[in-house]
Design a protein around this motif. Structure first.
Motif, mmCIF file in Angstrom:
data_model
loop_
_atom_site.group_PDB
_atom_site.id
_atom_site.type_symbol
_atom_site.label_atom_id
_atom_site.label_comp_id
_atom_site.label_asym_id
_atom_site.label_seq_id
_atom_site.Cartn_x
_atom_site.Cartn_y
_atom_site.Cartn_z
ATOM 1 N N HIS A 1 0.830 -1.205 0.000
ATOM 2 C CA HIS A 1 0.000 0.000 0.000
ATOM 3 C C HIS A 1 0.867 1.259 0.000
ATOM 4 C CE1 HIS A 1 -2.410 3.218 1.948
ATOM 5 N NE2 HIS A 1 -3.390 2.731 1.201
ATOM 6 N N ALA A 2 1.975 1.226 0.736
ATOM 7 C CA ALA A 2 2.832 2.403 0.874
ATOM 8 C C ALA A 2 3.543 2.758 -0.427
ATOM 9 C CB ALA A 2 3.850 2.181 1.982
ATOM 10 N N VAL A 3 3.973 1.745 -1.205
ATOM 11 C CA VAL A 3 4.784 2.025 -2.393
ATOM 12 C C VAL A 3 3.963 2.128 -3.674
ATOM 13 C CG1 VAL A 3 6.786 0.891 -1.389
ATOM 14 C CG2 VAL A 3 5.273 -0.425 -2.874
ATOM 15 N N GLN A 4 2.710 1.702 -3.633
ATOM 16 C CA GLN A 4 1.906 1.682 -4.854
ATOM 17 C C GLN A 4 1.722 3.105 -5.396
ATOM 18 O OE1 GLN A 4 -1.967 -0.209 -4.435
ATOM 19 N NE2 GLN A 4 -1.487 -1.530 -6.176
ATOM 20 N N GLY A 5 2.265 3.355 -6.608
ATOM 21 C CA GLY A 5 2.167 4.672 -7.212
ATOM 22 C C GLY A 5 2.895 5.746 -6.440
ATOM 23 N N ASN A 6 3.935 5.380 -5.712
ATOM 24 C CA ASN A 6 4.630 6.336 -4.842
ATOM 25 C C ASN A 6 6.123 6.281 -5.085
ATOM 26 O OD1 ASN A 6 4.777 8.315 -2.905
ATOM 27 N ND2 ASN A 6 3.916 7.083 -1.258
ATOM 28 N N GLU A 7 6.848 7.296 -4.592
ATOM 29 C CA GLU A 7 8.298 7.312 -4.661
ATOM 30 C C GLU A 7 8.866 6.341 -3.631
ATOM 31 O OE1 GLU A 7 10.679 9.042 -6.594
ATOM 32 O OE2 GLU A 7 8.928 9.197 -7.879
ATOM 33 N N VAL A 8 9.745 5.452 -4.100
ATOM 34 C CA VAL A 8 10.179 4.336 -3.260
ATOM 35 C C VAL A 8 11.134 4.763 -2.147
ATOM 36 C CG1 VAL A 8 11.499 2.180 -3.274
ATOM 37 C CG2 VAL A 8 9.810 2.616 -5.052
ATOM 38 N N PHE A 9 12.174 5.537 -2.459
ATOM 39 C CA PHE A 9 13.204 5.834 -1.478
ATOM 40 C C PHE A 9 12.694 6.629 -0.273
ATOM 41 C CE2 PHE A 9 16.403 5.407 -5.134
ATOM 42 C CZ PHE A 9 16.522 4.044 -4.901
ATOM 43 N N PRO A 10 11.887 7.685 -0.459
ATOM 44 C CA PRO A 10 11.357 8.370 0.731
ATOM 45 C C PRO A 10 10.412 7.490 1.543
ATOM 46 C CG PRO A 10 10.416 9.282 -1.284
ATOM 47 C CD PRO A 10 11.551 8.409 -1.703
ATOM 48 N N VAL A 11 9.695 6.580 0.869
ATOM 49 C CA VAL A 11 8.860 5.629 1.607
ATOM 50 C C VAL A 11 9.729 4.764 2.502
ATOM 51 C CG1 VAL A 11 7.392 3.583 1.405
ATOM 52 C CG2 VAL A 11 6.949 5.569 -0.039
ATOM 53 N N LEU A 12 10.815 4.262 1.942
ATOM 54 C CA LEU A 12 11.722 3.414 2.708
ATOM 55 C C LEU A 12 12.334 4.171 3.882
ATOM 56 C CD1 LEU A 12 13.112 0.726 3.040
ATOM 57 C CD2 LEU A 12 14.782 1.394 1.297
#
Length: 300
Positions: free
Chosen positions: A22-33
């Motif tokens: 849910h967090a990474v779907q259609g989102n920027e990966v590195f700031p999510v991580l």
């Protein structure tokens, strides 16, 4: 007891995987991580402060973070580098692949751990353990056949190679965990706290190059409730996993396999929540993986 702790770790890992998708779907990966690791760090920070100012209380509740020499910090940095590499590859793959494909490929991790446990720690599998591990690998191969029906070519899709690389690095970190817990004698919360800290520093360097200077990427980032949830669930899962490893009788090859039972949550709930295809067909190799895990548990 360590096997039950392994199952608790698997439960929280399964929930963690759902939130991560849910967090990474259609989102920027590195700031999510970075957000997930920071959330885990903030979860542990009160225990670090408590260990400095209220040591007797934190010892009493079992969350005392010990002072460690610089050489142990260097060893934790190595773990942070391994896992940072694994997560960067895994998050990128998860962004572009169905969770019901990513999670089963990650389930091949016990095979890499299995080989390392034999040659590094001289753990000796029995007949049923051999059958269980190869059943897991065969089931992952079945998933690759199903993946082609979703337009995913396992030989040409770069995200497949990314998730395989992530799996290998994650397995290497798992083998390294046994060394840190059993031979260096780090307690779980100490390892987790400093691991989060050094991983944050590594990710900040990556973000300084790939994300912070680019306004379009910064604007594309979306904050979601699932970002801190991923970090909290991961640290909870890791705590139970490290507690299991503290048992001198714990076998890393079996713990790694037990953790794969997390895919039951990812495939069943993930397939429903994210409306992915071929859910029924994926139940067949899922059963194979669970049977492989059951054989390993039975063999013990």
């Amino acid at each position: 007891m360590w096997m039950y702790l392994g199952l608790l770790s698997a439960l929280f890992l399964g929930l963690h995987n759902l939130c991560k998708k849910h967090a990474v779907q259609g989102n920027e990966v590195f700031p999510v991580l970075l957000g997930t690791i920071t959330a885990g760090f903030l979860l542990l920070l009160p225990f670090y402060l408590g260990s400095k100012f209220y040591p007797e209380f934190t010892k009493e509740i079992g969350f005392y973070i010990t002072d460690i020499p610089w050489q142990n910090h260097a060893l934790i940095v190595i773990k942070s580098m391994l896992m940072a590499g694994s997560w960067v590859l895994a998050y990128q793959a998860l962004k572009h692949l169905p969770i019901t494909i990513v999670t089963p490929i990650r389930s091949a991790g016990p095979f890499f751990t299995f080989i390392g446990a034999i040659f590094i720690y001289h753990e000796r599998p029995n007949y049923w353990q051999w059958i269980g591990f190869f059943l897991i690998i065969f089931s992952v191969f079945l998933y690759s056949r199903i993946g082609k029906q979703e337009g995913i070519n396992f030989k040409k899709n770069k995200w497949i190679f990314a998730i395989i690389g992530a799996t290998f690095l994650g397995s290497s970190s798992g083998l390294y965990d046994k060394f840190l817990i059993q031979q260096v004698n780090l307690n779980p919360q100490t390892l987790q706290f400093w691991f989060c800290w050094y991983t944050i520093l590594i990710l900040l360097v990556i973000l300084a190059i790939t994300w912070f200077p680019k306004a379009d990427k910064r604007k594309a980032f979306k904050w979601r409730w699932s970002i801190p949830a991923v970090g909290i669930l991961l640290q909870t899962a890791d705590y139970f996993y490290f507690k299991a490893l503290q048992d001198p009788d714990a076998l890393i090859m079996l713990l790694s396999a037990i953790k794969r039972s997390q895919i039951l949550i990812a495939v069943l709930l993930g397939g429903i929540l994210f409306k992915e295809k071929n859910k029924r067909k994926k139940l067949i190799p899922l059963a194979g993986i669970l049977l492989g895990v059951a054989l390993i548990l039975y063999s013990n």
